[in-house]
Design an enzyme around this catalytic site. Structure first.
Site, PDB file in Angstrom:
ATOM      1  N   CYS A  69      24.881  40.621  60.275  1.00 55.27           N
ATOM      2  CA  CYS A  69      24.318  39.630  59.357  1.00 55.27           C
ATOM      3  C   CYS A  69      22.798  39.701  59.417  1.00 55.27           C
ATOM      4  O   CYS A  69      22.223  40.033  60.448  1.00 55.27           O
ATOM      5  CB  CYS A  69      24.700  38.208  59.761  1.00 55.27           C
ATOM      6  SG  CYS A  69      26.370  37.997  60.319  1.00 55.27           S
ATOM      7  N   ASP A  70      22.189  39.322  58.320  1.00 53.96           N
ATOM      8  CA  ASP A  70      20.745  39.125  58.328  1.00 53.96           C
ATOM      9  C   ASP A  70      20.385  38.125  57.234  1.00 53.96           C
ATOM     10  O   ASP A  70      21.076  38.039  56.219  1.00 53.96           O
ATOM     11  CB  ASP A  70      19.979  40.429  58.118  1.00 53.96           C
ATOM     12  CG  ASP A  70      18.559  40.307  58.641  1.00 53.96           C
ATOM     13  OD1 ASP A  70      18.373  40.427  59.860  1.00 53.96           O
ATOM     14  OD2 ASP A  70      17.643  40.051  57.836  1.00 53.96           O
ATOM     15  N   THR A  71      19.315  37.385  57.477  1.00 46.25           N
ATOM     16  CA  THR A  71      18.850  36.368  56.539  1.00 46.25           C
ATOM     17  C   THR A  71      17.362  36.562  56.309  1.00 46.25           C
ATOM     18  O   THR A  71      16.611  36.756  57.269  1.00 46.25           O
ATOM     19  CB  THR A  71      19.102  34.949  57.102  1.00 46.25           C
ATOM     20  OG1 THR A  71      20.500  34.787  57.336  1.00 46.25           O
ATOM     21  CG2 THR A  71      18.614  33.876  56.140  1.00 46.25           C
TER      22      THR A  71
END
Length: 186
Positions: A69-71
């Site tokens: 995941c990355d934001t």
């Protein structure tokens, strides 16, 4: 045979959200450089980071299903990374003050022969911030490891006047989309 699930993230917020979904998983810290190339759009960048993290974990544990995941926070098509120092944080928060911006979270699952990525974009509006509010916020320590220099789930939530999209994606893991991916492949 059911695959084991690995969360390729050291984020306590993602761990909490994945636990909330009811999955059993282990955690692998990833070593992926977070640097946008000059030819990547913000959406391409965040998708690549989530994919790189999932693949890093998959390569270490090939019999498992890896979740990367990355934001990122995007204002005016520019990615606002984690702040390097107070001055950087102040500049970011003054930019977001009384404006709307986008938060894009990408989630990738990877196992042998499978790589699938989804990205969720949420629009976030900030109230007008004073320099004093920004300085007091910095002193909480919260903005120091957050994209865009704020955390919606903590003290930084007081700056948010409204959102359009997924609150949990802003926190770091869109629950619905993640659950759909995992149900499909676990």
């Amino acid at each position: 045979m059911k695959k084991s699930l690995i969360l390729a993230s050291g984020s306590p917020r993602r761990k909490e959200l994945l636990t909330q979904l009811g999955y059993d998983f282990s955690i692998v810290q990833t070593d992926v450089e977070e640097k946008q190339s000059s030819v990547e759009t913000p959406a391409e960048y965040v998708k690549r980071l989530s994919k790189d993290k999932a693949l890093f974990s998959r390569d270490k544990h090939p019999s498992s299903l890896s979740l990367g995941c990355d934001t990122i926070v995007v204002f005016d098509d520019k990615v606002l990374e984690k702040p390097r120092n107070f001055s950087d944080s102040k500049q970011m928060l003054m930019t977001l003050s009384n404006q709307s911006h986008q938060v894009i979270t990408a989630v990738t699952i990877a196992s042998n022969g499978l790589v699938e990525t989804v990205a969720v974009t949420t629009k976030v509006w900030f109230k007008t911030l004073s320099e004093q509010e920004i300085e007091q916020y910095w002193l909480t320590g919260e903005p120091q490891d957050k994209a865009g220099s704020y955390g919606i789930q903590g003290v930084g939530g007081r700056f948010v006047t409204r959102i359009e999209g997924s609150y949990h994606a802003v926190v770091g893991l869109p629950l619905y989309e993640t659950d759909q991916l995992l149900k499909k492949h676990l």
